[in-house]
Write a protein that holds these residues in place. Sequence first.
Motif, PDB file in Angstrom:
ATOM      1  N   LEU A 126       8.953  61.531  22.766  1.00  0.00           N
ATOM      2  CA  LEU A 126       8.219  62.519  21.968  1.00  0.00           C
ATOM      3  C   LEU A 126       8.661  63.951  22.257  1.00  0.00           C
ATOM      4  CD1 LEU A 126       4.546  61.157  22.128  1.00  0.00           C
ATOM      5  CD2 LEU A 126       6.344  60.654  20.461  1.00  0.00           C
ATOM      6  N   GLY A 127       8.540  64.795  21.255  1.00  0.00           N
ATOM      7  CA  GLY A 127       8.827  66.221  21.424  1.00  0.00           C
ATOM      8  C   GLY A 127       7.612  66.934  21.998  1.00  0.00           C
ATOM      9  N   ASP A 128       7.785  68.231  22.277  1.00  0.00           N
ATOM     10  CA  ASP A 128       6.730  68.999  22.942  1.00  0.00           C
ATOM     11  C   ASP A 128       5.421  69.038  22.145  1.00  0.00           C
ATOM     12  OD1 ASP A 128       8.363  69.435  25.044  1.00  0.00           O
ATOM     13  OD2 ASP A 128       8.935  71.475  24.457  1.00  0.00           O
ATOM     14  N   GLU A 129       5.554  69.176  20.809  1.00  0.00           N
ATOM     15  CA  GLU A 129       4.330  69.279  19.994  1.00  0.00           C
ATOM     16  C   GLU A 129       3.515  67.999  20.047  1.00  0.00           C
ATOM     17  OE1 GLU A 129       4.523  70.587  15.881  1.00  0.00           O
ATOM     18  OE2 GLU A 129       5.797  72.242  16.558  1.00  0.00           O
ATOM     19  N   GLU A 130       4.222  66.873  19.957  1.00  0.00           N
ATOM     20  CA  GLU A 130       3.508  65.593  19.983  1.00  0.00           C
ATOM     21  C   GLU A 130       2.887  65.345  21.362  1.00  0.00           C
ATOM     22  OE1 GLU A 130       7.226  64.033  18.654  1.00  0.00           O
ATOM     23  OE2 GLU A 130       6.191  62.727  17.230  1.00  0.00           O
ATOM     24  N   ARG A 131       3.618  65.740  22.403  1.00  0.00           N
ATOM     25  CA  ARG A 131       3.072  65.580  23.765  1.00  0.00           C
ATOM     26  C   ARG A 131       1.814  66.440  23.931  1.00  0.00           C
ATOM     27  NH1 ARG A 131       6.348  63.965  28.073  1.00  0.00           N
ATOM     28  NH2 ARG A 131       5.643  65.704  29.328  1.00  0.00           N
ATOM     29  N   THR A 132       1.879  67.653  23.407  1.00  0.00           N
ATOM     30  CA  THR A 132       0.721  68.544  23.506  1.00  0.00           C
ATOM     31  C   THR A 132      -0.483  67.951  22.769  1.00  0.00           C
ATOM     32  OG1 THR A 132       2.174  70.439  23.660  1.00  0.00           O
ATOM     33  CG2 THR A 132      -0.094  70.905  23.040  1.00  0.00           C
ATOM     34  N   ALA A 133      -0.231  67.367  21.610  1.00  0.00           N
ATOM     35  CA  ALA A 133      -1.339  66.781  20.830  1.00  0.00           C
ATOM     36  C   ALA A 133      -1.971  65.627  21.609  1.00  0.00           C
ATOM     37  CB  ALA A 133      -0.823  66.303  19.481  1.00  0.00           C
ATOM     38  N   ILE A 134      -1.148  64.786  22.202  1.00  0.00           N
ATOM     39  CA  ILE A 134      -1.702  63.658  22.978  1.00  0.00           C
ATOM     40  C   ILE A 134      -2.455  64.191  24.188  1.00  0.00           C
ATOM     41  CG2 ILE A 134      -1.096  61.648  24.400  1.00  0.00           C
ATOM     42  CD1 ILE A 134       1.102  61.024  22.422  1.00  0.00           C
ATOM     43  N   ARG A 135      -1.877  65.188  24.840  1.00  0.00           N
ATOM     44  CA  ARG A 135      -2.548  65.764  26.016  1.00  0.00           C
ATOM     45  C   ARG A 135      -3.929  66.316  25.626  1.00  0.00           C
ATOM     46  NH1 ARG A 135       1.259  69.189  27.686  1.00  0.00           N
ATOM     47  NH2 ARG A 135       0.257  71.032  26.851  1.00  0.00           N
ATOM     48  N   ARG A 136      -3.994  67.031  24.515  1.00  0.00           N
ATOM     49  CA  ARG A 136      -5.273  67.628  24.099  1.00  0.00           C
ATOM     50  C   ARG A 136      -6.313  66.583  23.726  1.00  0.00           C
ATOM     51  NH1 ARG A 136      -3.087  72.366  20.520  1.00  0.00           N
ATOM     52  NH2 ARG A 136      -2.694  73.887  22.148  1.00  0.00           N
ATOM     53  N   ASN A 137      -5.850  65.513  23.077  1.00  0.00           N
ATOM     54  CA  ASN A 137      -6.804  64.527  22.558  1.00  0.00           C
ATOM     55  C   ASN A 137      -7.189  63.459  23.562  1.00  0.00           C
ATOM     56  OD1 ASN A 137      -6.811  65.753  20.054  1.00  0.00           O
ATOM     57  ND2 ASN A 137      -5.026  64.585  19.370  1.00  0.00           N
ATOM     58  N   GLU A 138      -6.269  63.111  24.441  1.00  0.00           N
ATOM     59  CA  GLU A 138      -6.486  61.909  25.255  1.00  0.00           C
ATOM     60  C   GLU A 138      -6.682  62.183  26.744  1.00  0.00           C
ATOM     61  OE1 GLU A 138      -6.558  59.305  23.353  1.00  0.00           O
ATOM     62  OE2 GLU A 138      -4.885  59.262  21.933  1.00  0.00           O
ATOM     63  N   ILE A 139      -6.338  63.417  27.187  1.00  0.00           N
ATOM     64  CA  ILE A 139      -6.308  63.651  28.632  1.00  0.00           C
ATOM     65  C   ILE A 139      -7.150  64.871  29.017  1.00  0.00           C
ATOM     66  CG2 ILE A 139      -4.799  64.216  30.604  1.00  0.00           C
ATOM     67  CD1 ILE A 139      -2.525  62.833  28.962  1.00  0.00           C
ATOM     68  N   GLY A 140      -7.929  64.713  30.075  1.00  0.00           N
ATOM     69  CA  GLY A 140      -8.642  65.852  30.654  1.00  0.00           C
ATOM     70  C   GLY A 140      -8.088  66.093  32.047  1.00  0.00           C
ATOM     71  N   ARG A 157     -18.200  71.768  38.530  1.00  0.00           N
ATOM     72  CA  ARG A 157     -18.903  70.923  37.562  1.00  0.00           C
ATOM     73  C   ARG A 157     -18.651  71.408  36.128  1.00  0.00           C
ATOM     74  NH1 ARG A 157     -24.793  70.317  39.787  1.00  0.00           N
ATOM     75  NH2 ARG A 157     -24.268  72.184  40.961  1.00  0.00           N
ATOM     76  N   VAL A 158     -18.544  72.734  35.964  1.00  0.00           N
ATOM     77  CA  VAL A 158     -18.188  73.263  34.637  1.00  0.00           C
ATOM     78  C   VAL A 158     -16.763  72.825  34.285  1.00  0.00           C
ATOM     79  CG1 VAL A 158     -17.825  75.340  33.243  1.00  0.00           C
ATOM     80  CG2 VAL A 158     -19.719  75.262  34.876  1.00  0.00           C
ATOM     81  N   ALA A 159     -15.865  72.886  35.284  1.00  0.00           N
ATOM     82  CA  ALA A 159     -14.465  72.500  35.031  1.00  0.00           C
ATOM     83  C   ALA A 159     -14.372  71.024  34.637  1.00  0.00           C
ATOM     84  CB  ALA A 159     -13.613  72.784  36.266  1.00  0.00           C
ATOM     85  N   ILE A 160     -15.197  70.196  35.260  1.00  0.00           N
ATOM     86  CA  ILE A 160     -15.193  68.765  34.914  1.00  0.00           C
ATOM     87  C   ILE A 160     -15.740  68.583  33.491  1.00  0.00           C
ATOM     88  CG2 ILE A 160     -16.232  66.519  35.458  1.00  0.00           C
ATOM     89  CD1 ILE A 160     -16.157  67.487  38.473  1.00  0.00           C
ATOM     90  N   ALA A 161     -16.825  69.292  33.194  1.00  0.00           N
ATOM     91  CA  ALA A 161     -17.405  69.208  31.841  1.00  0.00           C
ATOM     92  C   ALA A 161     -16.377  69.660  30.803  1.00  0.00           C
ATOM     93  CB  ALA A 161     -18.664  70.071  31.755  1.00  0.00           C
ATOM     94  N   ARG A 162     -15.655  70.735  31.122  1.00  0.00           N
ATOM     95  CA  ARG A 162     -14.629  71.207  30.178  1.00  0.00           C
ATOM     96  C   ARG A 162     -13.525  70.158  29.990  1.00  0.00           C
ATOM     97  NH1 ARG A 162     -10.709  76.020  31.835  1.00  0.00           N
ATOM     98  NH2 ARG A 162     -10.465  74.490  33.505  1.00  0.00           N
ATOM     99  N   ALA A 163     -13.145  69.500  31.097  1.00  0.00           N
ATOM    100  CA  ALA A 163     -12.063  68.515  31.031  1.00  0.00           C
ATOM    101  C   ALA A 163     -12.421  67.331  30.136  1.00  0.00           C
ATOM    102  CB  ALA A 163     -11.713  68.027  32.433  1.00  0.00           C
ATOM    103  N   VAL A 164     -13.717  67.014  30.038  1.00  0.00           N
ATOM    104  CA  VAL A 164     -14.099  65.852  29.228  1.00  0.00           C
ATOM    105  C   VAL A 164     -14.683  66.269  27.865  1.00  0.00           C
ATOM    106  CG1 VAL A 164     -14.490  64.428  31.269  1.00  0.00           C
ATOM    107  CG2 VAL A 164     -16.422  65.625  30.231  1.00  0.00           C
ATOM    108  N   ALA A 165     -14.645  67.572  27.573  1.00  0.00           N
ATOM    109  CA  ALA A 165     -15.289  68.071  26.353  1.00  0.00           C
ATOM    110  C   ALA A 165     -14.727  67.420  25.091  1.00  0.00           C
ATOM    111  CB  ALA A 165     -15.156  69.585  26.266  1.00  0.00           C
ATOM    112  N   ASN A 166     -13.435  67.130  25.089  1.00  0.00           N
ATOM    113  CA  ASN A 166     -12.823  66.535  23.904  1.00  0.00           C
ATOM    114  C   ASN A 166     -12.848  65.015  23.937  1.00  0.00           C
ATOM    115  OD1 ASN A 166     -12.254  68.752  22.410  1.00  0.00           O
ATOM    116  ND2 ASN A 166     -10.125  68.955  23.084  1.00  0.00           N
ATOM    117  N   ALA A 167     -13.707  64.453  24.793  1.00  0.00           N
ATOM    118  CA  ALA A 167     -13.821  62.997  24.939  1.00  0.00           C
ATOM    119  C   ALA A 167     -12.459  62.330  25.137  1.00  0.00           C
ATOM    120  CB  ALA A 167     -14.557  62.407  23.734  1.00  0.00           C
TER     121      ALA A 167
END
Length: 228
Positions: free
Chosen positions: A77-91, A154-164
């Motif tokens: 994958l290219g950078d854009e696709e990696r970024t999209a997966i990172r944003r959607n799937e990873i905290g 705890r805020v940082a953890i909440a932020r990490a899971v904000a996008n489920a």
Amino acid sequence: MNSRVALQLAGVDRHYGQGDRLLTILKGADFSLRSGEIVALVAPSGTGKSTLLHIAGLLEKPDGGDVIVNGHSCAQLGDEERTAIRRNEIGFVYQFHHLLPEFSALENIMMPQLIGGLPRSEARERAKQLLDYMRIGHRADHRPSELSGGEQQRVAIARAVANAPIVLLADEPTGNLDPETAGYVFEALQALVRQSGLAALIATHNLELAGRMDRKVTIEDGKVRELR
Ligand SMILES: Nc1ncnc2c1ncn2[C@@H]1O[C@H](COP(=O)(O)OP(=O)(O)OP(=O)(O)O)[C@@H](O)[C@H]1O
């Protein structure tokens, strides 16, 4: 266990430098993380815990092998696709909270959701729920500098899971907290993982906390090994 594999490293290589300064950190490293489990990554300083987490979190590219996130092979994958997966799937949670200092706790948690395109009202509602869940609802309007170390994490953890996301990666999330605070921040993280069915990989030097996770792995000779 028949839950699905959320994250897989397959034959991952990573080295730094070259020639007589070549440093091999990972060499054919394999690892699988399943939904609903919390795994401790315990290894001596400098063996490559952060490197492994950064590669797993698509923040860094491996020199060889593949990272498969929620079934998506990322090797080609290219950078854009990696970024999209990172944003959607990873905290990702860091040792130091990395919260935005000029925004409140609530706004920090809303941010990734707004970037992801969620309407403001929905992002606010989810951020509030997460703050309540982490038992810091009463701190919603406070800026990071007005919060204690444990509250900031705890805020940082909440932020990490904000996008489920389906994978949560944490690099020494309790590393700068006293043992008691580390304990309750870990409990909050654990409750969140249990409730949401996330898969979590947590690097820690804290052996007591590692012992409370589902299993422990280490890095040895560039490979990920199970610790008994
Ligand atoms: N960009 C880089 N260039 C060169 N060497 C690097 C780079 N990043 C990391 N390293 C080296 O790779 C090794 C692994 O680093 P890493 O930060 O992954 O270790 P770690 O296990 O997380 O350590 P710690 O527990 O101290 O945080 C270290 O020896 C480090 O010096």
